[in-house]
Each structure stands twice: as C-alpha cells, then as structure tokens.
Design an enzyme around this catalytic site. Structure first.
Site, PDB file in Angstrom:
ATOM      1  N   HIS A 240      24.121  -0.181-145.234  1.00 18.97           N
ATOM      2  CA  HIS A 240      23.918   1.265-145.053  1.00 18.97           C
ATOM      3  C   HIS A 240      25.204   1.957-144.556  1.00 18.97           C
ATOM      4  O   HIS A 240      25.789   2.756-145.258  1.00 18.97           O
ATOM      5  CB  HIS A 240      22.785   1.516-144.050  1.00 18.97           C
ATOM      6  CG  HIS A 240      21.455   1.006-144.467  1.00 18.97           C
ATOM      7  ND1 HIS A 240      20.771   1.444-145.581  1.00 18.97           N
ATOM      8  CD2 HIS A 240      20.640   0.069-143.906  1.00 18.97           C
ATOM      9  CE1 HIS A 240      19.614   0.822-145.691  1.00 18.97           C
ATOM     10  NE2 HIS A 240      19.499  -0.017-144.686  1.00 18.97           N
TER      11      HIS A 240
HETATM   12  O1  RIB Z   1      18.526   3.792-141.991  1.00 17.40           O
HETATM   13  C1  RIB Z   1      19.703   3.076-141.722  1.00 17.40           C
HETATM   14  C2  RIB Z   1      20.478   3.707-140.621  1.00 17.40           C
HETATM   15  O2  RIB Z   1      19.734   3.664-139.405  1.00 17.40           O
HETATM   16  C3  RIB Z   1      21.783   2.970-140.308  1.00 17.40           C
HETATM   17  O3  RIB Z   1      22.729   3.886-139.835  1.00 17.40           O
HETATM   18  C4  RIB Z   1      21.395   2.026-139.213  1.00 17.40           C
HETATM   19  O4  RIB Z   1      22.496   1.665-138.387  1.00 17.40           O
HETATM   20  C5  RIB Z   1      20.423   2.866-138.435  1.00 17.40           C
HETATM   21  O5  RIB Z   1      21.169   3.715-137.574  1.00 17.40           O
END
Ligand code: RIB
Ligand code: CA
Length: 311
Positions: A240
């Site tokens: 992500h």
């Molecule tokens: O949905 C994924 C996000 O949420 C990423 O940034 C992870 O680190 C959490 O913060």
C-alpha cells in the site's frame, strides 16, 4: 538529474516502514522530513517506529510528531495487521537511535518545508490525513506552496477496514475531506491499485537472501505481515504505502484517471468512503484528484527488489 524534495507523513506501520526504506534509498528522491501520527498504532509508537526506521537507514532525516487522535473521532487502530507495536512484534529488537525529539509539530514542519522549497515539495501522506488537514487549516496558502500531494488512501471500488472505506480515510474522514477540498494537485494511490501491488512470497525470499541490515529489516517486516494478507485472500503482501513513494519516481508503472472525489463523513455504514466520480453519467462537475486504478505488478516488484538490493 535534480532530486525531488519529498516530505513523508506516516503512521508506521509495516508498509509505512517499507515506504520509508524505499524513499530514503531511491536516487530520485530527497526526503527532507518525516512526520508521524496515530493510525496503525498509537502516536507515541508510530513516532518511535519512525525513529527506529531512520536509525536503520542511517541518515540524518528530521522526524516531527503530529496528531495523537483524529480531528473529531476516537482512534481506531490497525493493530490487527501491524501488531501491538506497529512492527509485527519486532520493535523491541530494533534499537531506538538517540536522536533529539523535534519540538516542532508535524503541521508546522510541513508548512515550513513547503515554503522553503518554493512550490517544488511533494507531500506524501500514507496514514490518516489528520496532520495534513491541520496544516491545511492552519496555513491557507499551503496548497499553493506544494508541487503535489501523493496519498495512499481511499478507493473507487471498495474498502478494507469496512466494505465501504479504506483505513486511512476511515480513521479520519473529516481530515480526508479537508484534503480533497484543498485545491492542491492530489494523486490518490487507493486500494484499486495498491491491492494489486503485491509482493509475492518468491519476491520476499529474494529480499530474504540479501545481507544488508536494511534488507534484513525489510524482510522481517514483510514476513511478519504476510500471514494477514494471505489469510485475507491476497497472493502476497500488499505494498500500500510503497506505492505512494514509487509513484513519484516511476509514474509510468501506474494507470489512473482524473476524477471528482468526495468523502462520506456523516453516515455510519459508508463512513470514510471516497465517493469517486469515475464511471457515472451525471458528473460532479469537478475533478479534484488523479486516481490510480492499476499497476504493473511485476515492474513494481522488480523496482522494490532493485532498490532494497542496492542498500
Ligand atoms: O489501508 C492501508 C493503509 O492503512 C496503509 O497506509 C496502512 O499503513 C494503513 O495505514
Ligand atoms: Ca500507513
């Protein structure tokens, strides 16, 4: 080629840590500052985790602490993914460097660095948008001082923390709404792209074969969160937050389109949904973000392995 000045606001968190490891070692980027806030875990832990990570990286990058709660809501953490310590249980094994805590708050540092870089600073936000929203509320000229804002957050199609909402937006929907209304160029790495940005087990084992301290740290972090992603039907570890920093240096491996985005802040079932006007007949009448919808996964994995291999 001159480096791109980058300021990273994050909630370390496993994938935030990987994003920091990558950004601080990519030749195209100059990380001028890091700020932290509550999100994956509480704000005191994310601040320490950022210090630990910068300690492993071994560069003198200032870290600024930000919000310990969302703007108007109770904190909901991501400990189910990142563990109680935010590092999948290995935080106690990583030394905390003896660096002075900055008294300057995250939102003030973001503004100061934006002014100092005369419109060239890229702000990366890969946690809840609370620090960014406070900076935008406090400094009305901030949008005009930033080159762009690149976020990991939201999605056009679905959620992860609920069927409607992605975690970063869900935790602080009001902050996200302030962001999307601010007028700065916004590039959104949402789940539509980041859930396709998967490091497969074989990719992770290539990192496991590397010998540098940073590679070993990255491997441990990746291994500790792999089970969660596999258990939730993914083929590997979703990158992500790394997508946000990789987009800055390698935009060509991503696909996206402009869209109008509004954030649901009033409802309960759809709390934190980024309503993306991408495929509708009657348009919002504005396009306030560039929304990533796909990524070349093989190219992304190759870049990550290459960058970590160069530590
Ligand atoms: O949905 C994924 C996000 O949420 C990423 O940034 C992870 O680190 C959490 O913060
Ligand atoms: Ca994050």
């Amino acid at each position: 080629m001159s480096k791109i000045p980058v300021f990273i606001d994050c909630d370390p968190g496993a994938d935030d840590i990987l994003a920091l490891l990558l950004a601080c070692n990519m030749p195209q980027l100059d990380v001028v500052g890091i700020s932290t806030l509550c999100g994956n875990v509480e704000g005191d832990k994310t601040f320490i985790n950022a210090k630990k990570t910068v300690g492993v990286i071994g560069k003198d990058i200032p870290i600024y602490r930000g919000a310990d709660s969302p703007m108007f809501r109770e904190l909901i953490t991501g400990k189910n993914v990142h563990g109680e310590d935010g590092m999948g249980g290995i935080a106690s094994e990583i030394p905390t460097p003896n660096i002075n805590d900055n008294s300057e708050k995250a939102w003030d540092a973001i503004y100061r660095e934006a002014k100092a870089h005369n419109g060239e600073l890229v702000l990366v936000a890969v946690g809840p948008m609370t620090n960014v929203a406070i900076a935008l509320a406090k400094y009305k000229e901030l949008p005009s001082l930033l080159k762009k804002i690149v976020i990991m957050g939201g999605s056009a199609a679905y959620g992860n923390v609920t069927p409607s909402a992605e975690f970063n937006i869900y935790v602080d929907p009001e902050a996200a709404q302030i962001l999307f209304k601010c007028g700065a160029p916004i590039y959104m790495l949402g789940l539509d792209a980041t859930e396709k940005a998967v490091l497969l087990p074989e990719d992770i084992e290539k990192i496991g074969a590397m010998t540098s301290n940073q590679a070993k740290f990255a491997y441990a972090i990746l291994k500790n969160t792999m089970d969660f992603y596999i258990a939730h039907g993914h083929a590997g570890n979703c990158m992500h937050d790394p997508c946000a920093v990789l987009y800055i240096a390698y935009p060509e491996i991503f696909t996206g389109k402009p869209a109008g985005i509004c954030v649901e802040t009033k409802a309960s079932i759809t709390r934190g949904k980024t309503v993306c006007d991408m495929y509708t007949d009657i348009k919002f009448g504005f396009e306030n973000a560039y929304v990533m919808t796909d990524v070349d996964r093989d190219a992304l994995a190759e870049k990550i392995i290459e960058i970590i291999g160069n530590y």
